[in-house]
Scaffold this motif. Structure first.
Motif, PDB file in Angstrom:
ATOM      1  N   ALA A 170      10.531   1.013  -5.999  1.00 39.78           N
ATOM      2  CA  ALA A 170       9.991   0.177  -4.925  1.00 39.78           C
ATOM      3  C   ALA A 170       9.708  -1.219  -5.461  1.00 39.78           C
ATOM      4  CB  ALA A 170       8.719   0.803  -4.351  1.00 39.78           C
ATOM      5  N   LEU A 171      10.400  -2.209  -4.907  1.00 48.04           N
ATOM      6  CA  LEU A 171      10.270  -3.581  -5.364  1.00 48.04           C
ATOM      7  C   LEU A 171       9.719  -4.468  -4.256  1.00 48.04           C
ATOM      8  CD1 LEU A 171      13.694  -4.028  -7.203  1.00 48.04           C
ATOM      9  CD2 LEU A 171      11.502  -3.315  -8.180  1.00 48.04           C
ATOM     10  N   THR A 172       9.029  -5.522  -4.652  1.00 44.55           N
ATOM     11  CA  THR A 172       8.560  -6.517  -3.697  1.00 44.55           C
ATOM     12  C   THR A 172       9.505  -7.710  -3.734  1.00 44.55           C
ATOM     13  OG1 THR A 172       6.250  -5.846  -3.967  1.00 44.55           O
ATOM     14  CG2 THR A 172       6.668  -8.054  -3.073  1.00 44.55           C
ATOM     15  N   VAL A 173      10.121  -8.006  -2.611  1.00 47.23           N
ATOM     16  CA  VAL A 173      11.063  -9.121  -2.511  1.00 47.23           C
ATOM     17  C   VAL A 173      10.849  -9.830  -1.180  1.00 47.23           C
ATOM     18  CG1 VAL A 173      13.485  -9.812  -2.379  1.00 47.23           C
ATOM     19  CG2 VAL A 173      12.797  -8.004  -3.960  1.00 47.23           C
ATOM     20  N   ASP A 174      10.766 -11.132  -1.233  1.00 44.87           N
ATOM     21  CA  ASP A 174      10.697 -11.952  -0.034  1.00 44.87           C
ATOM     22  C   ASP A 174      12.119 -12.356   0.329  1.00 44.87           C
ATOM     23  OD1 ASP A 174      10.378 -13.854   1.945  1.00 44.87           O
ATOM     24  OD2 ASP A 174       8.708 -14.867   0.950  1.00 44.87           O
ATOM     25  N   SER A 208       0.815  -1.215   0.000  1.00 46.79           N
ATOM     26  CA  SER A 208       0.000   0.000   0.000  1.00 46.79           C
ATOM     27  C   SER A 208       0.848   1.263   0.000  1.00 46.79           C
ATOM     28  CB  SER A 208      -0.928   0.008   1.222  1.00 46.79           C
ATOM     29  OG  SER A 208      -0.186   0.198   2.427  1.00 46.79           O
ATOM     30  N   GLU A 209       2.130   1.135   0.339  1.00 43.75           N
ATOM     31  CA  GLU A 209       3.020   2.299   0.411  1.00 43.75           C
ATOM     32  C   GLU A 209       3.853   2.507  -0.847  1.00 43.75           C
ATOM     33  OE1 GLU A 209       3.823   1.890   5.258  1.00 43.75           O
ATOM     34  OE2 GLU A 209       5.318   1.227   3.795  1.00 43.75           O
ATOM     35  N   LYS A 210       3.903   1.517  -1.723  1.00 49.06           N
ATOM     36  CA  LYS A 210       4.823   1.562  -2.856  1.00 49.06           C
ATOM     37  C   LYS A 210       4.607   2.773  -3.766  1.00 49.06           C
ATOM     38  CE  LYS A 210       5.797  -2.221  -5.084  1.00 49.06           C
ATOM     39  NZ  LYS A 210       5.640  -3.544  -5.753  1.00 49.06           N
ATOM     40  N   ALA A 211       3.355   3.144  -3.988  1.00 49.30           N
ATOM     41  CA  ALA A 211       3.076   4.281  -4.870  1.00 49.30           C
ATOM     42  C   ALA A 211       3.664   5.569  -4.305  1.00 49.30           C
ATOM     43  CB  ALA A 211       1.567   4.432  -5.076  1.00 49.30           C
ATOM     44  N   ASP A 212       3.640   5.714  -2.978  1.00 51.56           N
ATOM     45  CA  ASP A 212       4.217   6.908  -2.358  1.00 51.56           C
ATOM     46  C   ASP A 212       5.727   6.954  -2.564  1.00 51.56           C
ATOM     47  OD1 ASP A 212       1.744   7.737  -1.424  1.00 51.56           O
ATOM     48  OD2 ASP A 212       1.966   6.703   0.495  1.00 51.56           O
ATOM     49  N   TYR A 213       6.385   5.804  -2.471  1.00 50.44           N
ATOM     50  CA  TYR A 213       7.830   5.762  -2.700  1.00 50.44           C
ATOM     51  C   TYR A 213       8.155   6.116  -4.147  1.00 50.44           C
ATOM     52  CZ  TYR A 213       7.953   3.249   1.764  1.00 50.44           C
ATOM     53  OH  TYR A 213       7.808   2.893   3.081  1.00 50.44           O
ATOM     54  N   GLU A 214       7.410   5.542  -5.063  1.00 50.16           N
ATOM     55  CA  GLU A 214       7.642   5.823  -6.483  1.00 50.16           C
ATOM     56  C   GLU A 214       7.451   7.302  -6.793  1.00 50.16           C
ATOM     57  OE1 GLU A 214       8.768   3.772  -8.680  1.00 50.16           O
ATOM     58  OE2 GLU A 214       8.323   1.730  -8.022  1.00 50.16           O
ATOM     59  N   ALA A 215       6.467   7.930  -6.144  1.00 51.15           N
ATOM     60  CA  ALA A 215       6.211   9.350  -6.358  1.00 51.15           C
ATOM     61  C   ALA A 215       7.378  10.220  -5.894  1.00 51.15           C
ATOM     62  CB  ALA A 215       4.924   9.764  -5.641  1.00 51.15           C
ATOM     63  N   ARG A 216       8.211   9.687  -4.997  1.00 55.86           N
ATOM     64  CA  ARG A 216       9.373  10.430  -4.503  1.00 55.86           C
ATOM     65  C   ARG A 216      10.635  10.087  -5.281  1.00 55.86           C
ATOM     66  NH1 ARG A 216       9.000   8.781   1.720  1.00 55.86           N
ATOM     67  NH2 ARG A 216      10.689  10.292   2.006  1.00 55.86           N
TER      68      ARG A 216
END
Length: 405
Positions: free
Chosen positions: A54-58, A42-50
Motif C-alpha cells: 500500500a503506497l501513498t501517491v498523489d 487509516s486503511e493501509k495497515a489492513d491492506y498490508e495485512a492481506r
C-alpha cells in the motif's frame, strides 16, 4: 496465477471491489494499491495485512505517477474522471497495460470544439500505446462497460437495426426502499445529481432529437419498463448522448430508434422533474444572506448528510443492465435482449456496484495479463467478446440472461 504485477490506482468503493476480486482469484503475483488522503492512510495497515503493498501517491504529481506505473505490468485506474486521460497517456508512454472504468470523453459532451480536441488526444494516446505494445481498455466497468459489450453482441446479430435501447441502473431492493425517494447512493452522490441535469440526445425515426437538461424527467421523455425477473416496474429516463453512442457502435445513420437510459423505482422521476425545473440542481450560486451557495452543492450536502439515503450493512442494492435490439438479419426479423440483475453480497460487504464495476475491471486486467485479450492500443468494450467475459462473470455469480427471437 499470473506472474505479472498489478497496480490498483484509486481505493474508493470500486477499488475495494477490484482488490477483493483479485485476491479472491489469486490472479497476480504481486498487488500494489495506491491512493492518498486521511481515509486511505487509516486503511493501509489492513491492506498490508492481506499481503498487499500500500503506497501513498498523489495522482497530480506526474513524475511520481510515471515511476509507479513503470514498475507494474497492469494498472487498474479508478480515479476521478478529470485524471483518467492523463493516467492513460502515462500508461501508454510507459508501456503499461491499463483498464479504466471511465470514458475519456464524457458521453453527454455537446461542445464540438472540446470534443475534437479530446478526440485528437485520444488518437495520440492510441498511437503511443500501439507503438509501445500495450492495451488501454477504457470505459470498462458496469455502465459504461458491460452495457457496451452486451450491446455490441446484440447488434452483431443483425444487419438492419430498427430499435436499440440500453439501460444501466442501480437502486435499492424492496426491503431497503425506506425513504421518500426510494433511492440510496451506491456511487458518487455529486456525480449522480450532476447526471440529473444535463442535456441528452436520442434518435427517433432516424433523426437526432435533443432532450434539454430541464426536461430530462418530463413525462414525455420517460417510460415504464416492467421487468418480470425483478417483478416490478422501473421508471426510465435518458442518460447519454445517443449520437455519440451510435458513432461508437458504428451504426450512425443506420439505426432508426435509439436511446440510452438509467432507471429508478416509481416516483423518482416525478420528484426530480419538479426539483430540476425549480432550479435545485443548477451549479450557478445564488446569494443566501450574503453568501453564494450552489443549489447543486446544497442538494448534495443535504441528501448525503442523512443516513436514510445510505445503505445499512444489512441492505442490498440492485445492479441492473439491459440491452434490447430489434432488426433484421438477411431479411428475417430478429430480436435480442441481454439482461444482468445483480445484488449486493452482504457476506463479503460488497455492493452490487462494487461487484459490477470492480469485478469487471479485475477480470479484464487478468485477461490482458494472461494473454486472453491481445488487442493493443486504446480499446473500447465493443472489442471484447461476450464469450470471453461471460464465463468469468458466471464464476462470480454474475449471470447474463439472453433471449433471442
Amino acid at each position: 496465477m499470473s506472474s505479472k504485477n498489478l497496480l490498483i490506482l484509486g481505493m474508493g468503493l470500486q477499488g475495494k471491489g477490484a482488490l477483493h476480486d483479485v485476491l479472491a482469484h489469486n490472479t497476480f503475483a504481486h498487488v500494489t494499491v495506491a491512493d492518498c488522503g486521511a481515509r486511505y492512510e487509516s486503511e493501509k495497515a489492513d491492506y498490508e495485512a492481506r499481503g498487499v503493498r500500500a503506497l501513498t501517491v498523489d495522482a497530480n504529481e506526474d513524475q511520481a505517477l510515471r515511476n509507479l506505473l513503470a514498475e507494474h505490468d497492469v494498472v487498474i485506474e479508478l480515479l476521478p474522471i478529470s485524471l483518467a486521460m492523463k493516467v492513460g497517456r502515462i500508461a501508454a508512454e510507459t508501456g503499461t497495460h491499463l483498464v479504466s472504468s471511465m470514458y475519456y470523453i464524457g458521453q453527454s459532451m455537446t461542445d464540438p470544439v472540446l470534443f475534437r480536441q479530446m478526440k485528437q488526444e485520444m488518437d495520440e494516446i492510441d498511437e503511443i500505446a500501439r507503438r509501445n505494445g500495450c492495451t488501454l481498455l477504457i470505459a470498462f466497468g458496469m455502465d459504461p462497460g458491460l452495457d457496451l459489450l452486451l450491446g455490441a453482441d446484440a447488434l452483431s446479430r443483425m444487419d438492419e437495426i430498427e430499435h436499440f435501447y440500453s439501460y444501466g441502473a442501480g437502486f435499492p431492493e424492496e426491503a431497503a426502499c425506506n425513504n421518500p425517494l426510494s433511492y440510496k447512493f451506491s456511487w458518487s452522490p455529486h456525480s449522480t445529481l450532476v447526471s440529473y441535469y444535463r442535456e441528452t440526445k436520442k434518435i427517433v425515426d432516424g433523426q437526432t432529437v435533443v432532450v434539454p437538461a430541464d426536461r430530462l424527467f418530463a413525462p414525455e421523455n420517460t417510460h415504464i419498463l416492467h421487468d418480470e425477473t425483478l417483478g416490478c416496474d422501473l421508471e426510465c429516463y435518458a442518460a447519454g448522448n445517443c449520437q455519440n453512442f451510435a458513432d461508437m457502435f458504428g451504426i450512425s445513420g443506420k439505426v432508426r430508434n435509439m436511446n440510452r437510459f438509467s432507471a429508478r423505482l416509481p416516483g423518482h422521476c416525478a420528484f426530480w422533474d419538479v426539483m430540476v425545473r425549480c432550479g435545485f440542481l443548477r451549479e450557478e450560486p445564488v446569494m443566501v444572506n450574503g453568501t453564494p451557495v450552489s443549489p447543486l452543492e446544497f442538494c448534495t450536502a443535504l441528501l448525503t448528510s442523512q443516513q436514510q439515503f445510505w445503505y445499512r450493512k444489512d441492505e442490498r442494492d440492485v445492479g441492473y443492465i439491459r440491452v434490447e435490439a430489434r432488426g433484421r438479419k438477411n431479411g428475417t426479423p430478429v430480436s435480442v435482449t441481454h439482461t444482468i440483475i445483480d445484488y449486493a453480497d452482504l457476506d463479503a460487504g460488497l455492493t452490487s456496484m462494487q461487484r459490477l464495476v470492480g469485478f469487471t475491471v479485475a477480470i479484464a486486467a487478468s485477461l490482458i495479463a494472461n494473454g486472453g485479450f491481445t488487442e493493443r492500443g486504446l480499446v473500447m468494450p465493443m472489442r471484447v467478446s461476450l464469450g470471453l467475459m461471460q464465463p468469468e462473470l458466471a464464476k462470480r455469480d454474475i449471470h447474463i440472461m439472453t433471449n433471442i427471437d
